[in-house]
Design an enzyme around this catalytic site. Structure first.
Site, PDB file in Angstrom:
ATOM      1  N   ASP A   1      -6.369   0.751   0.520  1.00 27.86           N
ATOM      2  CA  ASP A   1      -6.494   0.988   1.958  1.00 27.86           C
ATOM      3  C   ASP A   1      -7.870   0.493   2.391  1.00 27.86           C
ATOM      4  O   ASP A   1      -8.598  -0.134   1.616  1.00 27.86           O
ATOM      5  CB  ASP A   1      -6.275   2.472   2.288  1.00 27.86           C
ATOM      6  CG  ASP A   1      -7.431   3.350   1.820  1.00 27.86           C
ATOM      7  OD1 ASP A   1      -8.355   2.841   1.142  1.00 27.86           O
ATOM      8  OD2 ASP A   1      -7.428   4.545   2.138  1.00 27.86           O
TER       9      ASP A   1
ATOM     10  N   LYS B   1       0.832  -1.195   0.000  1.00 32.89           N
ATOM     11  CA  LYS B   1       0.000   0.000   0.000  1.00 32.89           C
ATOM     12  C   LYS B   1       0.874   1.257   0.000  1.00 32.89           C
ATOM     13  O   LYS B   1       0.684   2.160  -0.813  1.00 32.89           O
ATOM     14  CB  LYS B   1      -0.939   0.011   1.219  1.00 32.89           C
ATOM     15  CG  LYS B   1      -2.010   1.075   1.118  1.00 32.89           C
ATOM     16  CD  LYS B   1      -2.611   1.417   2.439  1.00 32.89           C
ATOM     17  CE  LYS B   1      -1.796   2.470   3.145  1.00 32.89           C
ATOM     18  NZ  LYS B   1      -2.387   3.005   4.367  1.00 32.89           N
TER      19      LYS B   1
END
Ligand code: SF4
Length: 211
Positions: free
Chosen positions: A138, A120
């Site tokens: 996310d 991420k």
């Protein structure tokens, strides 16, 4: 959601959030990297408050390494998970200095090798700081993608792969911001505001909730 509806979903989101952009404040790729690590399980507003002070003291990798783990923890305490985050920031910073000459690497393959940097974080830095095509998954992106049926998956990586198939590569980075905005403003985790949602006619979750 079929292929046409997936395309339509991105078009609707782009109309809803034409100005979608990152909310984290940063002055360099390195500062963005630190801010993204801090943003896990924390609001962007809180991160911006914390980094305002932190980046006055430690704006560069070299300055950051002058801080001890305990000193850094005191600066970032209010972001939560501060011990783990301080550890990740210092280990990633050490890698940036020792392996990449003090510059955050541009290549995604190098970004993910930094200690404490996951997919991420690497995706956000790669797309936001360096203009690369990537979709960071996310909590908002994960939830909204699964509910819509845009990309189904049990892990962020599965959802990331699904989004990459569903969305044109040139729109990956934009789509990441669209989905975050929609998750924050309409498709809340506890009570999604489906009746007011412009995507409800093509949303899997809404369709199922009516039955
Ligand atoms: S219809 Fe409801 S569940 Fe579907 S995207 Fe909109 S808010 Fe989320």
């Amino acid at each position: 959601m079929n292929t046409q509806e997936k395309k339509q979903a991105i078009e609707i989101l782009s109309t809803l959030y034409p100005d979608a952009k990152p909310a984290l404040h940063y002055g360099s790729p390195y500062q963005l990297l630190v801010a993204v690590v801090l943003s896990a399980q924390c609001t962007d507003e809180r991160v911006n408050i914390v980094t305002k002070t932190l980046f006055e003291v430690a704006p560069t990798p070299e300055k950051m390494l002058l801080l001890s783990q305990e000193q850094l923890e005191r600066y970032i305490f209010s972001c939560g998970f501060y011990r783990m985050k301080a550890k990740h920031i210092l280990s990633a910073t050490k890698d940036v200095v020792e392996k990449f000459g003090g510059e955050v690497p541009h290549r995604w393959e190098d970004l993910v090798t930094l200690a404490g940097v996951g997919r991420k974080t690497a995706n956000v830095v790669y797309s936001v700081a360096f203009g690369g095509d990537a979709i960071a998954v996310d909590t908002h992106v994960f939830r909204v993608s699964n509910r819509l049926g845009l990309a189904k998956g049990k892990t962020p990586e599965e959802v990331e792969k699904g989004l990459q198939k569903a969305i044109a590569k040139s729109l990956w980075s934009k789509a990441h911001h669209y989905l975050i905005y929609h998750g924050r403003r309409v498709c809340h985790s506890q009570r999604p505001n489906c009746e007011a949602c412009a995507l409800k006619d093509i949303c899997n979750y809404y369709e199922k909730s009516k039955k």
